[in-house]
Design a protein around this motif. Structure first.
Motif, PDB file in Angstrom:
ATOM      1  N   LEU A   1      22.909   7.339  79.641  1.00 47.32           N
ATOM      2  CA  LEU A   1      23.841   6.211  79.488  1.00 47.32           C
ATOM      3  C   LEU A   1      24.970   6.579  78.527  1.00 47.32           C
ATOM      4  CD1 LEU A   1      21.406   3.145  79.327  1.00 47.32           C
ATOM      5  CD2 LEU A   1      23.018   3.684  81.161  1.00 47.32           C
ATOM      6  N   TYR A   2      24.648   7.237  77.418  1.00 52.67           N
ATOM      7  CA  TYR A   2      25.686   7.678  76.477  1.00 52.67           C
ATOM      8  C   TYR A   2      26.712   8.553  77.196  1.00 52.67           C
ATOM      9  CZ  TYR A   2      23.926   6.432  71.763  1.00 52.67           C
ATOM     10  OH  TYR A   2      23.559   5.781  70.621  1.00 52.67           O
ATOM     11  N   ALA A   3      26.190   9.470  78.027  1.00 53.13           N
ATOM     12  CA  ALA A   3      27.067  10.437  78.698  1.00 53.13           C
ATOM     13  C   ALA A   3      27.784   9.821  79.901  1.00 53.13           C
ATOM     14  CB  ALA A   3      26.252  11.653  79.134  1.00 53.13           C
ATOM     15  N   GLU A   4      27.459   8.568  80.219  1.00 53.11           N
ATOM     16  CA  GLU A   4      28.062   7.850  81.348  1.00 53.11           C
ATOM     17  C   GLU A   4      27.923   8.619  82.661  1.00 53.11           C
ATOM     18  OE1 GLU A   4      31.860   7.316  79.408  1.00 53.11           O
ATOM     19  OE2 GLU A   4      31.449   5.186  79.137  1.00 53.11           O
ATOM     20  N   VAL A   5      26.693   9.132  82.852  1.00 48.47           N
ATOM     21  CA  VAL A   5      26.383   9.923  84.028  1.00 48.47           C
ATOM     22  C   VAL A   5      25.849   9.027  85.139  1.00 48.47           C
ATOM     23  CG1 VAL A   5      24.649  11.551  84.849  1.00 48.47           C
ATOM     24  CG2 VAL A   5      25.950  12.070  82.786  1.00 48.47           C
ATOM     25  N   SER A   6      25.112   7.979  84.744  1.00 45.92           N
ATOM     26  CA  SER A   6      24.425   7.107  85.709  1.00 45.92           C
ATOM     27  C   SER A   6      24.281   5.728  85.088  1.00 45.92           C
ATOM     28  CB  SER A   6      23.031   7.678  86.000  1.00 45.92           C
ATOM     29  OG  SER A   6      22.264   6.772  86.767  1.00 45.92           O
ATOM     30  N   ASP A   7      24.106   4.701  85.938  1.00 53.76           N
ATOM     31  CA  ASP A   7      23.827   3.378  85.353  1.00 53.76           C
ATOM     32  C   ASP A   7      22.332   3.229  85.059  1.00 53.76           C
ATOM     33  OD1 ASP A   7      22.599   2.793  87.786  1.00 53.76           O
ATOM     34  OD2 ASP A   7      24.267   1.593  88.533  1.00 53.76           O
ATOM     35  N   CYS A   8      21.522   4.192  85.500  1.00 53.14           N
ATOM     36  CA  CYS A   8      20.090   4.239  85.182  1.00 53.14           C
ATOM     37  C   CYS A   8      19.364   2.951  85.561  1.00 53.14           C
ATOM     38  CB  CYS A   8      19.867   4.536  83.698  1.00 53.14           C
ATOM     39  SG  CYS A   8      20.451   6.152  83.206  1.00 53.14           S
ATOM     40  N   ASN A   9      19.828   2.264  86.586  1.00 49.97           N
ATOM     41  CA  ASN A   9      19.208   1.008  86.998  1.00 49.97           C
ATOM     42  C   ASN A   9      17.989   1.300  87.874  1.00 49.97           C
ATOM     43  OD1 ASN A   9      18.528  -1.411  88.243  1.00 49.97           O
ATOM     44  ND2 ASN A   9      20.637  -2.163  88.160  1.00 49.97           N
ATOM     45  N   MET A  10      16.803   1.129  87.303  1.00 54.49           N
ATOM     46  CA  MET A  10      15.583   1.481  88.043  1.00 54.49           C
ATOM     47  C   MET A  10      15.344   0.560  89.228  1.00 54.49           C
ATOM     48  SD  MET A  10      12.627   2.864  85.528  1.00 54.49           S
ATOM     49  CE  MET A  10      11.867   4.223  86.417  1.00 54.49           C
TER      50      MET A  10
ATOM     51  N   THR B   1      12.573   6.796  77.804  1.00 50.54           N
ATOM     52  CA  THR B   1      13.476   5.964  77.002  1.00 50.54           C
ATOM     53  C   THR B   1      14.594   6.822  76.407  1.00 50.54           C
ATOM     54  OG1 THR B   1      11.599   4.557  76.460  1.00 50.54           O
ATOM     55  CG2 THR B   1      13.558   4.313  75.091  1.00 50.54           C
ATOM     56  N   ALA B   2      14.207   7.980  75.857  1.00 59.51           N
ATOM     57  CA  ALA B   2      15.202   8.858  75.229  1.00 59.51           C
ATOM     58  C   ALA B   2      16.140   9.460  76.274  1.00 59.51           C
ATOM     59  CB  ALA B   2      14.492   9.971  74.450  1.00 59.51           C
TER      60      ALA B   2
ATOM     61  N   ALA C   1      16.947   4.024  62.482  1.00 57.85           N
ATOM     62  CA  ALA C   1      18.062   4.764  63.081  1.00 57.85           C
ATOM     63  C   ALA C   1      17.781   5.049  64.549  1.00 57.85           C
ATOM     64  CB  ALA C   1      18.295   6.072  62.323  1.00 57.85           C
ATOM     65  N   GLY C   2      16.491   5.309  64.860  1.00 59.34           N
ATOM     66  CA  GLY C   2      16.104   5.538  66.249  1.00 59.34           C
ATOM     67  C   GLY C   2      16.360   4.310  67.110  1.00 59.34           C
ATOM     68  N   VAL C   3      15.986   3.136  66.605  1.00 57.36           N
ATOM     69  CA  VAL C   3      16.191   1.888  67.361  1.00 57.36           C
ATOM     70  C   VAL C   3      17.685   1.605  67.519  1.00 57.36           C
ATOM     71  CG1 VAL C   3      15.829  -0.619  67.347  1.00 57.36           C
ATOM     72  CG2 VAL C   3      13.992   0.921  66.606  1.00 57.36           C
ATOM     73  N   LEU C   4      18.431   1.781  66.420  1.00 58.39           N
ATOM     74  CA  LEU C   4      19.858   1.447  66.435  1.00 58.39           C
ATOM     75  C   LEU C   4      20.665   2.343  67.370  1.00 58.39           C
ATOM     76  CD1 LEU C   4      20.411   0.859  62.604  1.00 58.39           C
ATOM     77  CD2 LEU C   4      20.467  -0.884  64.396  1.00 58.39           C
ATOM     78  N   THR C   5      20.157   3.553  67.621  1.00 55.98           N
ATOM     79  CA  THR C   5      20.946   4.489  68.435  1.00 55.98           C
ATOM     80  C   THR C   5      20.469   4.571  69.884  1.00 55.98           C
ATOM     81  OG1 THR C   5      19.547   6.297  67.607  1.00 55.98           O
ATOM     82  CG2 THR C   5      21.653   5.954  66.506  1.00 55.98           C
ATOM     83  N   LEU C   6      19.482   3.751  70.254  1.00 61.65           N
ATOM     84  CA  LEU C   6      19.011   3.789  71.648  1.00 61.65           C
ATOM     85  C   LEU C   6      20.119   3.416  72.617  1.00 61.65           C
ATOM     86  CD1 LEU C   6      15.409   2.386  72.010  1.00 61.65           C
ATOM     87  CD2 LEU C   6      16.255   4.666  72.529  1.00 61.65           C
ATOM     88  N   SER C   7      20.988   2.505  72.202  1.00 59.68           N
ATOM     89  CA  SER C   7      22.130   2.185  73.048  1.00 59.68           C
ATOM     90  C   SER C   7      23.404   2.377  72.237  1.00 59.68           C
ATOM     91  CB  SER C   7      22.009   0.756  73.588  1.00 59.68           C
ATOM     92  OG  SER C   7      23.086  -0.037  73.161  1.00 59.68           O
ATOM     93  N   ARG C   8      24.405   2.878  72.932  1.00 58.55           N
ATOM     94  CA  ARG C   8      25.676   3.178  72.274  1.00 58.55           C
ATOM     95  C   ARG C   8      26.312   1.892  71.734  1.00 58.55           C
ATOM     96  NH1 ARG C   8      29.763   6.778  75.869  1.00 58.55           N
ATOM     97  NH2 ARG C   8      31.509   6.752  74.425  1.00 58.55           N
ATOM     98  N   ASP C   9      26.200   0.805  72.505  1.00 53.76           N
ATOM     99  CA  ASP C   9      26.765  -0.480  72.082  1.00 53.76           C
ATOM    100  C   ASP C   9      26.159  -0.938  70.761  1.00 53.76           C
ATOM    101  OD1 ASP C   9      28.177  -0.551  74.359  1.00 53.76           O
ATOM    102  OD2 ASP C   9      27.032  -2.162  75.329  1.00 53.76           O
ATOM    103  N   VAL C  10      24.823  -0.849  70.672  1.00 58.11           N
ATOM    104  CA  VAL C  10      24.149  -1.303  69.458  1.00 58.11           C
ATOM    105  C   VAL C  10      24.548  -0.418  68.279  1.00 58.11           C
ATOM    106  CG1 VAL C  10      21.899  -1.620  68.339  1.00 58.11           C
ATOM    107  CG2 VAL C  10      22.207  -2.299  70.727  1.00 58.11           C
ATOM    108  N   ALA C  11      24.621   0.892  68.519  1.00 57.72           N
ATOM    109  CA  ALA C  11      25.007   1.826  67.457  1.00 57.72           C
ATOM    110  C   ALA C  11      26.416   1.512  66.955  1.00 57.72           C
ATOM    111  CB  ALA C  11      24.920   3.265  67.960  1.00 57.72           C
TER     112      ALA C  11
END
Ligand SMILES: [Zn+2]
Length: 490
Positions: A192-201, A185-186, A331-341
């Motif tokens: 995703l933050y770094a925009e390296v991959s779409d991480c679509n499993m 998850t981390a 803070a951990g939950v809120l920062t899991l995705s950049r959009d939510v943060a």
């Protein structure tokens, strides 16, 4: 594990699991790593191919700069050291989706080494060490279903052959399936933050293999390691690890010996089956790729990539705790995705009430998004509108209870909270004269509760609830409370 008997659980508790993960991640480049073919999932089979990625004789690979940049973004985002020189190597093996008979990868000298990803452990955060991140090309894909001829034969789609991958390898630092899940998850959040991959499993952009062994608690040496492949969701990674731990403990307890091997996880049957004895590195006959020079990256290139990175989840989490006073977990939950943060931060700044912003985003916004199966980008309540609503509560214009209704209406109509409050007549009633009548009526109709109160029972909350109900939730609870006290103490 849930079905284990107490005795079996007692035995399991005597063992500690040691887990390392290898994650393959497709990079979000426009082209493949060694040719100009399009890197795009879902195209017609064998439409994004050329002599290089089909492995035709005499075709030569040319390394794409964009692949290296994205790989470096991943490395720097996970605190790895980017090596000034790394070497591509040939990993030789036969498989029908690998036309060259070898995969170009990195072996002895990877692009990046020694990083970490933080996961929760023992109420704090623990750094899972990364051994390395190396670059390689993806293989093609065998197609076993979906065509008229699928019953008789399999096809090969080479569109994926040559898509840039990074492999991210941890040290054996994880101790449970939950920690493996937390790590993934981390890691996904960072990528995703770094925009390296779409991480679509589901599309295979992120794939995970797990190395699992067990040892008796309190002992140092690692047990025999088993690699589990074919893990196509975070949930299945956790399930497969749990399953494998139980299997290994059973083998040891029954006096058997574990063999180092690769096992495949079957999610439908929740079991792993032996696939092959674990191959050793020397089986692949690695040697430096003669068609590619060593990859050298200048310190100025590394600096340029570093400067272009956004704030990472762990740093953002710490900042939310210190700047907004948000609890660690939230803070951990809120920062899991950049959009939510970003959404939270806009609400917090615009409302000036970070605690309320965090509560509303954590509970109402995320819950509604989940119920509706929507992305935050499609959220009907804009952060500025949520901030306005928090302002209405803080100013006493509406009650917290009414705010929940207003939020529902904002969600369905997309209207501003002020407009909804006015249109629906939801203004909070703070006028004592107007509330006194309701208070009097409730007290008059509640003789048993009044007697209890007089007898010393602290049941004022019950009276407040009755008045709130009588006024359709519009009464100001503080004023109701003080009116009630006055009335009951008469
Ligand atoms: Zn190509």
């Amino acid at each position: 594990m849930a079905t284990a008997t107490p005795a079996a659980e007692g035995i399991l508790a005597q063992y500690e699991s040691v887990i390392g993960l290898e994650v393959h991640c497709q990079l979000l480049t426009a082209t493949k790593i060694f040719c100009g073919c399009r890197n795009h999932f879902g195209d017609e089979p064998n439409t994004n191919v050329c002599p290089v990625c089909l492995g035709l004789p005499g075709a030569l690979p040319v390394l794409s700069r964009e692949s290296v940049t994205l790989a470096m973004r991943a490395a720097l985002s996970t605190h790895c050291t980017v090596q000034p020189v790394s070497i591509f190597a040939r990993k030789n093996y036969f498989y029908p989706d690998l036309p060259k008979g070898y995969q170009i990868s990195q072996y002895e000298r990877p692009l990046a080494t020694a990083g970490h990803i933080e996961i929760p452990r023992d109420g704090g955060f623990f750094k899972v060490r990364l051994n390395r991140i190396h670059m390689e090309e993806d293989a093609g894909k065998l197609v076993h279903e979906g065509f008229g001829w699928s019953r008789e034969k399999s096809g090969v789609d080479f569109n994926r052959g040559g898509v840039p991958l990074i492999e991210i390898v941890t040290e054996p630092d994880l101790r449970s399936s939950q920690e493996a899940h937390d790590y993934l998850t981390a890691l996904k959040a960072v990528l995703l933050y770094a925009e390296v991959s779409d991480c679509n499993m589901e599309e295979g952009s992120l794939r995970c293999d797990a190395n699992v062994s067990v040892r008796r608690r309190g002992t140092e040496p690692f047990g025999t390691r088993v690699e589990i492949k074919n893990l196509n969701s975070f949930r299945n990674v956790a399930r497969a690890i749990d399953h494998e731990i139980v299997r290994q403990v059973r083998v040891i307890e029954s006096g058997g010996a574990l063999v180092q091997e690769t096992r495949l996880y079957n999610a439908d049957r929740d079991e792993t089956i032996s696939m092959r004895s674990k191959e050793e590195a020397h089986d692949y006959r690695y040697f430096p790729e003669p068609d590619l020079p060593p990859l050298t990256v200048s310190s100025s290139w590394i600096d340029e990539v570093r400067r272009s990175l956004p704030e990472m989840p762990a740093a953002k989490r710490e900042r939310f705790v210190s700047a907004y006073g948000v609890p660690d977990y939230d803070a951990g939950v809120l920062t899991l995705s950049r959009d939510v943060a970003d959404y939270f931060e806009t609400v917090a700044k615009a409302s000036g009430n970070a605690k309320a912003a965090s509560n509303w985003v954590m509970t109402d916004v995320l819950r509604k998004l989940k119920d509706d199966d929507r992305a935050l980008s499609a959220c009907p309540v804009k952060p500025e509108q949520l901030a306005e609503m928090i302002g209405l509560i803080d100013k006493g214009t509406i009650s917290g209870k009414i705010a929940k209704d207003v939020f529902e209406k904002m969600w369905t109509t997309g209207d501003a909270p002020g407009a909804i409050v006015e249109r629906e007549g939801l203004l909070q009633v703070s006028d004592e004269g107007a509330l006194q009548a309701a208070v009097d009526e409730v007290v008059a109709a509640s003789a048993p509760q009044v007697a209890q109160y007089k007898g010393g029972k602290d049941n004022i909350g019950w009276f407040v609830g009755q008045v709130m109900r009588k006024t359709g939730g519009k009464a100001n609870p503080q004023i109701v409370n003080s009116l009630l006290k006055k009335k009951l103490d008469e």
